[in-house]
Design a protein around this motif. Structure first.
Motif, short mmCIF file in Angstrom:
data_model
loop_
_atom_site.label_atom_id
_atom_site.label_comp_id
_atom_site.label_asym_id
_atom_site.label_seq_id
_atom_site.Cartn_x
_atom_site.Cartn_y
_atom_site.Cartn_z
N GLN A 86 0.72 -1.33 -0.03
CA GLN A 86 -0.14 -0.06 -0.09
C GLN A 86 0.91 1.28 -0.05
N VAL A 87 2.00 1.22 0.82
CA VAL A 87 2.80 2.50 0.84
C VAL A 87 3.51 2.58 -0.52
N ALA A 88 3.72 1.45 -1.26
CA ALA A 88 4.63 1.58 -2.33
C ALA A 88 3.55 2.09 -3.57
N ARG A 89 2.40 1.76 -3.73
CA ARG A 89 1.55 2.41 -4.47
C ARG A 89 1.20 3.96 -4.04
N LYS A 90 0.96 4.13 -2.68
CA LYS A 90 0.81 5.53 -2.49
C LYS A 90 1.70 6.24 -2.75
N LEU A 91 2.80 5.77 -2.75
CA LEU A 91 4.15 6.76 -3.32
C LEU A 91 4.13 6.91 -4.70
N GLY A 92 3.75 5.68 -5.41
CA GLY A 92 3.70 5.77 -6.81
C GLY A 92 2.65 6.68 -7.28
N ARG A 93 1.57 6.98 -6.72
CA ARG A 93 0.57 7.91 -7.26
C ARG A 93 1.18 9.19 -7.00
N GLN A 94 2.00 9.56 -5.85
CA GLN A 94 2.40 10.72 -5.89
C GLN A 94 3.53 11.08 -6.63
N ALA A 98 4.12 14.12 -9.84
CA ALA A 98 4.95 14.95 -9.59
C ALA A 98 5.57 14.87 -11.12
N ALA A 99 5.79 13.69 -11.69
CA ALA A 99 6.39 13.34 -12.81
C ALA A 99 5.59 13.82 -14.12
N ARG A 100 4.32 13.63 -14.07
CA ARG A 100 3.37 13.98 -15.14
C ARG A 100 3.47 15.53 -15.32
N ALA A 101 3.77 16.38 -14.30
CA ALA A 101 3.87 17.82 -14.16
C ALA A 101 5.24 18.23 -14.68
N ALA A 102 6.26 17.34 -14.38
CA ALA A 102 7.47 17.76 -14.84
C ALA A 102 7.71 17.45 -16.27
N TRP A 103 7.59 15.92 -16.59
CA TRP A 103 7.90 15.27 -17.89
C TRP A 103 6.77 14.74 -18.51
N PRO A 104 5.84 15.54 -18.98
CA PRO A 104 4.43 14.83 -19.29
C PRO A 104 4.80 14.08 -20.68
N CYS A 105 4.31 12.81 -20.77
CA CYS A 105 4.50 11.88 -21.83
C CYS A 105 3.44 10.74 -21.71
N PRO A 106 3.03 10.26 -22.95
CA PRO A 106 2.21 9.17 -23.12
C PRO A 106 2.33 7.95 -22.03
N GLN A 107 3.58 7.47 -21.69
CA GLN A 107 3.95 6.38 -20.95
C GLN A 107 3.34 6.75 -19.35
N LEU A 108 3.63 7.85 -18.90
CA LEU A 108 3.18 8.21 -17.66
C LEU A 108 1.56 8.35 -17.39
N ASP A 109 1.07 8.70 -18.50
CA ASP A 109 -0.41 8.86 -18.84
C ASP A 109 -1.05 7.53 -18.85
N GLN A 110 -0.25 6.69 -19.37
CA GLN A 110 -0.72 5.05 -19.31
C GLN A 110 -0.69 4.50 -17.97
N ILE A 111 0.14 4.84 -17.31
CA ILE A 111 0.07 4.27 -15.78
C ILE A 111 -1.13 4.64 -15.10
N ALA A 112 -1.55 5.86 -15.54
CA ALA A 112 -2.46 6.46 -14.69
C ALA A 112 -3.90 5.72 -15.10
N GLN A 113 -3.99 5.70 -16.37
CA GLN A 113 -4.96 4.94 -17.13
C GLN A 113 -5.26 3.30 -16.62
N ARG A 114 -3.91 2.66 -16.84
CA ARG A 114 -3.99 1.31 -16.54
C ARG A 114 -3.93 0.78 -14.92
N LEU A 115 -3.37 1.65 -14.16
CA LEU A 115 -3.22 1.41 -12.61
C LEU A 115 -3.90 2.57 -11.75
N PRO A 116 -5.13 2.78 -11.94
CA PRO A 116 -5.65 3.97 -11.23
C PRO A 116 -5.49 3.89 -9.91
N GLN A 117 -5.24 2.81 -9.23
CA GLN A 117 -4.95 2.53 -7.66
C GLN A 117 -3.33 2.75 -7.53
N GLY A 118 -2.67 2.95 -8.43
CA GLY A 118 -1.33 3.60 -8.43
C GLY A 118 -0.26 2.19 -8.57
#
Length: 224
Positions: A86-94, A98-118
């Motif tokens: 749970q900690v690893a996924r919570k940190l993953g969401r955070q 931060a990463a999507r704000a700094a380096w927006p890209c389709p691969q980071l968007d894919q994480i949000a789409q495929r793993l909404p729980q983090g």
């Protein structure tokens, strides 16, 4: 490769949520396993070569562009304790925010789409490193550093430790950190031929046990 991007990603002020977590050192302090700079150094060394090595391997693998879902499943298998997953996924969401704000890209968007729980944090870290045009070795070094930098910083607060002593022990571990990062990136380089089992899976049973116990504490300074 951008050295500036590496500094940003490894900066403790990067808003990825790590400041709220002790990496297990709060429980170690409570049990008196960590009580001064010497015992903290031993704790960090052990964490670097177990949890740190495992996280570095996952981060390096993600930075190669390897299958995201397979890596997240591998991270689950390497994190047997529910509280730490749970900690690893919570940190993953955070980290993802931060990463999507700094380096927006389709691969980071894919994480949000495929793993909404983090996704697991090292996996997100590796994808972020790739988005920032960093190498798998860079990603491994970031993950390895996080594995000891977080506990060292937390111990300053928990023990009223001299910050200079905490920084000095991190400097003494620098060569070992480089060795861990190189071993992790070397393993990731063989993913295509040897499969996901080539990634490090170093265990740290005491960290697992105390991580689960810490999650049940009614009062604590850090989230983990």
């Amino acid at each position: 490769m951008s050295h500036a991007a590496l500094l940003i990603l490894a900066d403790g002020r990067f808003p990825a949520g790590g400041h709220a977590h002790s990496g297990g050192v709060e429980a170690a302090v409570a049990s008196h396993g960590v009580h001064d700079a010497t015992s903290l150094e031993a704790f960090c060394r052990g964490r670097l070569h177990t949890a740190g090595l495992t996280a570095a391997g996952l981060a390096a693998a993600a930075a190669t562009g390897y299958d995201l879902m397979a890596l997240d499943e591998a991270a689950d298998a390497r994190t047997p304790v529910p509280a730490l997953r749970q900690v690893a996924r919570k940190l993953g969401r955070q980290m993802l925010r931060a990463a999507r704000a700094a380096w927006p890209c389709p691969q980071l968007d894919q994480i949000a789409q495929r793993l909404p729980q983090g996704a697991h944090q090292p996996v997100v870290l590796g994808v972020a490193a790739r988005a920032a045009n960093l190498t798998p070795l860079d990603a491994a070094q970031c993950a390895a550093y996080e594995s000891i930098g977080g506990p060292a910083t937390a111990a300053v607060r928990l023990l009223s430790l001299n910050p200079f002593d905490a920084t000095a022990l991190l400097a003494r571990l620098a060569a070992e950190l480089d060795d861990v990062a190189h071993a992790a990136s070397e393993a990731a380089a063989h993913l295509a031929t040897d499969g996901i089992g080539v990634l490090p899976a170093a265990s740290s049973p005491l960290l697992d046990i105390t991580g689960e116990q810490h999650a049940a504490w009614p009062m604590r300074l850090f989230a983990s």
